[in-house]
Write an enzyme that holds these catalytic residues in place. Structure first.
Site, mmCIF file in Angstrom:
data_model
loop_
_atom_site.group_PDB
_atom_site.id
_atom_site.type_symbol
_atom_site.label_atom_id
_atom_site.label_comp_id
_atom_site.label_asym_id
_atom_site.label_seq_id
_atom_site.Cartn_x
_atom_site.Cartn_y
_atom_site.Cartn_z
ATOM 1 N N SER A 153 0.831 -1.517 0.136
ATOM 2 C CA SER A 153 0.015 0.162 0.026
ATOM 3 C C SER A 153 0.839 1.081 -0.235
ATOM 4 C CB SER A 153 -1.068 -0.206 1.257
ATOM 5 O OG SER A 153 -1.385 1.082 1.328
ATOM 6 N N TYR A 178 -2.206 -0.644 10.179
ATOM 7 C CA TYR A 178 -2.459 -1.224 8.647
ATOM 8 C C TYR A 178 -1.220 -0.936 7.849
ATOM 9 C CZ TYR A 178 -3.915 -1.196 3.966
ATOM 10 O OH TYR A 178 -3.885 -1.231 2.424
HETATM 11 N N1 LIG Z 1 -8.384 -0.143 -2.530
HETATM 12 C C1 LIG Z 1 -7.312 0.568 -2.329
HETATM 13 O O1 LIG Z 1 -7.320 1.814 -2.565
HETATM 14 C C2 LIG Z 1 -6.207 -0.371 -1.597
HETATM 15 C C3 LIG Z 1 -4.813 0.661 -1.503
HETATM 16 C C4 LIG Z 1 -3.952 0.035 -0.913
HETATM 17 C C5 LIG Z 1 -3.866 -1.183 -0.739
HETATM 18 N N2 LIG Z 1 -4.929 -2.183 -0.914
HETATM 19 C C6 LIG Z 1 -4.884 -3.464 -0.781
HETATM 20 O O2 LIG Z 1 -5.389 -4.030 -1.903
HETATM 21 C C7 LIG Z 1 -6.268 -5.497 -1.324
HETATM 22 C C8 LIG Z 1 -7.466 -5.324 -1.796
HETATM 23 O O3 LIG Z 1 -8.187 -4.287 -1.477
HETATM 24 P P1 LIG Z 1 -9.407 -3.925 -1.823
HETATM 25 O O4 LIG Z 1 -9.821 -2.632 -1.671
HETATM 26 O O5 LIG Z 1 -10.253 -4.856 -2.768
HETATM 27 O O6 LIG Z 1 -10.154 -4.436 -0.334
HETATM 28 P P2 LIG Z 1 -11.579 -5.135 -0.050
HETATM 29 O O7 LIG Z 1 -11.766 -5.120 1.517
HETATM 30 O O8 LIG Z 1 -12.570 -4.901 -0.667
HETATM 31 O O9 LIG Z 1 -11.224 -6.842 -0.389
HETATM 32 C C9 LIG Z 1 -10.365 -7.701 0.356
HETATM 33 C C10 LIG Z 1 -11.269 -9.013 0.418
HETATM 34 O O10 LIG Z 1 -10.465 -9.979 1.490
HETATM 35 C C11 LIG Z 1 -11.307 -10.622 2.247
HETATM 36 N N3 LIG Z 1 -10.636 -11.052 3.406
HETATM 37 C C12 LIG Z 1 -10.316 -10.198 4.460
HETATM 38 N N4 LIG Z 1 -9.456 -10.866 5.541
HETATM 39 C C13 LIG Z 1 -9.589 -12.010 4.888
HETATM 40 C C14 LIG Z 1 -9.386 -13.211 5.490
HETATM 41 N N5 LIG Z 1 -8.400 -13.147 6.577
HETATM 42 N N6 LIG Z 1 -9.184 -14.525 4.634
HETATM 43 C C15 LIG Z 1 -9.843 -14.565 3.590
HETATM 44 N N7 LIG Z 1 -10.441 -13.489 3.252
HETATM 45 C C16 LIG Z 1 -10.240 -12.212 3.706
HETATM 46 C C17 LIG Z 1 -12.318 -9.402 2.629
HETATM 47 O O11 LIG Z 1 -13.734 -10.257 2.794
HETATM 48 C C18 LIG Z 1 -12.667 -8.830 1.154
HETATM 49 O O12 LIG Z 1 -13.547 -9.388 0.285
HETATM 50 C C19 LIG Z 1 -6.055 -5.304 0.167
HETATM 51 O O13 LIG Z 1 -4.665 -6.011 0.956
HETATM 52 C C20 LIG Z 1 -5.726 -3.733 0.572
HETATM 53 O O14 LIG Z 1 -5.123 -3.702 1.823
HETATM 54 C C21 LIG Z 1 -6.032 -1.296 -1.560
#
Ligand SMILES: NC(=O)c1ccc[n+]([C@@H]2O[C@H](COP(=O)([O-])OP(=O)(O)OC[C@H]3O[C@@H](n4cnc5c(N)ncnc54)[C@H](O)[C@@H]3O)[C@@H](O)[C@H]2O)c1
Length: 347
Positions: A153, A178
């Site tokens: 991130s 985080y």
């Molecule tokens: N969206 C952004 O802007 C952004 C920015 C930086 C980093 N990220 C990273 O990208 C990744 C995806 O982000 P996103 O926006 O799609 O988030 P999101 O929350 O929509 O997707 C994450 C999914 O993982 C599942 N999950 C969480 N913990 C779990 C576990 N222990 N076991 C199984 N499933 C689990 C959740 O149910 C969710 O559906 C994450 O790692 C997030 O930290 C996202």
């Protein structure tokens, strides 16, 4: 066998497949003819119905999806989509998944996301982002998976004002748990690739937005507030800027890192993946107002603990190694999001 020598189509494990980015990546992989094993625990950090609706787009039935450890396949994509509800930190179930399916590459997107929530529920971050990620690394090691792409991130840059952010910067000063867990993931991946030789690629995502987006993120919150005449919280009195990156550009970058080989032969790689065009928060709100044809009721708020003032990605490394080139203007991306939001919520 190295990934490039494995036959097409590839089988990719997408963790967090019901999440915002995971859903889009799964769809793109299926549309490109690959097989997807999608895993998600469908937790209720935000509306589970949105997660189920994303899965329905992949042909996965709601009721089936909710059954723990039930492997279901969808006829929609010629049975190339398999989904299982599972916790990443389940130390028995995850190896069984790798035993059942020969995985060519892993795209690890499952995590507890959100900066602000890490002040409320730190344990969720330790479970999913540390224990869960260790479990993924162990499976890559034990099942000889050639490639792991995982989500890091932009928040790991903390309050750095050395913009644009470069991968070579010192990122030892996270300002939220985080961010600390994402930095820990990069360190853990380094140790595992050093010890066991598989390739790891960490992607530092910069504020991803677009259709099917996350309800806890700015784009969604702002649109929801404006449509429903609710005051919209503007943190740090609007003096924040973000390198908002459209989902299709993110997916193109992930697909390239997952499936293509690069001239950079090191087994441990890290990349910024952003738009490289930071936007001031107030400008962003104005663009949403324009797309909705409605003015926001703004409530000015102080800076939130754990938040960072600005993000701005230098993406030249990803461009050089994988031809990454974001193309979506923020205005265009906002219009597409708003259109999706109106249709999905009937607003
Ligand atoms: N969206 C952004 O802007 C952004 C920015 C930086 C980093 N990220 C990273 O990208 C990744 C995806 O982000 P996103 O926006 O799609 O988030 P999101 O929350 O929509 O997707 C994450 C999914 O993982 C599942 N999950 C969480 N913990 C779990 C576990 N222990 N076991 C199984 N499933 C689990 C959740 O149910 C969710 O559906 C994450 O790692 C997030 O930290 C996202």
């Amino acid at each position: 066998m190295p990934l490039e020598n494995r036959p097409h189509p590839k089988t990719v494990l997408v963790t967090g497949a019901a999440g915002f980015i995971g859903f889009h990546v799964s769809k793109a992989l299926l549309e490109a003819g690959h097989r997807v094993v999608g895993l998600d625990n469908l937790n209720d950090y935000y509306d589970v119905n949105l997660k189920l609706a994303r899965l329905a787009q992949l042909g996965i039935d709601k009721k089936d999806a909710l059954q723990e450890l039930n492997y279901i396949s969808s006829a929609t994509f010629g049975n190339r989509m398999i989904f299982v509800k599972m916790n990443l930190e389940d130390r028995n179930a995850l190896p069984e998944l790798f035993e059942k399916h020969s995985i060519d590459s892993v795209c690890n997107l499952a995590a507890q996301a959100g900066v602000r929530y890490s002040l409320e529920n730190p344990e969720a971050y330790a479970d999913s982002n540390l224990t869960g990620f260790l479990n993924v690394l162990e499976c890559c090691r034990n099942y000889k998976v050639p490639k792991l792409v995982y989500a890091s991130s932009s928040s790991i840059y903390g309050n750095s004002d050395a913009v644009p952010f470069e991968e070579t910067a010192n990122v030892d000063h996270p300002v939220s748990l985080y961010a600390a867990t994402k930095k820990a993931n990069e360190l853990m991946a380094h140790a595992y690739t050093h010890l066991y030789g598989f390739e790891s690629i960490g992607l530092r995502f910069f504020t991803v937005y677009g259709p099917w987006g996350r309800p806890d993120m700015a784009m969604f919150l702002f649109t929801d507030a404006i449509i429903n005449n609710k005051p919209l919280k503007v943190f740090n009195n609007g003096d924040l800027s973000r390198d908002f990156t459209y989902i299709d550009d993110i997916v193109a970058g992930i697909m390239a890192t997952l499936l293509e080989s690069s001239n950079n032969k090191s087994s441990y790689k890290l990349y910024n993946i952003g738009n490289s065009q930071p936007v001031q928060l107030l400008e962003y709100i104005e663009a949403i107002e324009k797309a909705l044809g409605k003015t926001a009721l703004k409530e000015m708020m102080p800076m939130q603990p754990g938040d960072v003032k600005q993000t701005f990605a230098n993406v030249s490394r990803l461009k050089t190694d994988f031809n990454y080139q974001p193309t979506t203007e923020v205005k265009q991306g906002i219009a597409t999001f708003v259109e999706w939001y109106r249709e999905f919520y009937g607003a």
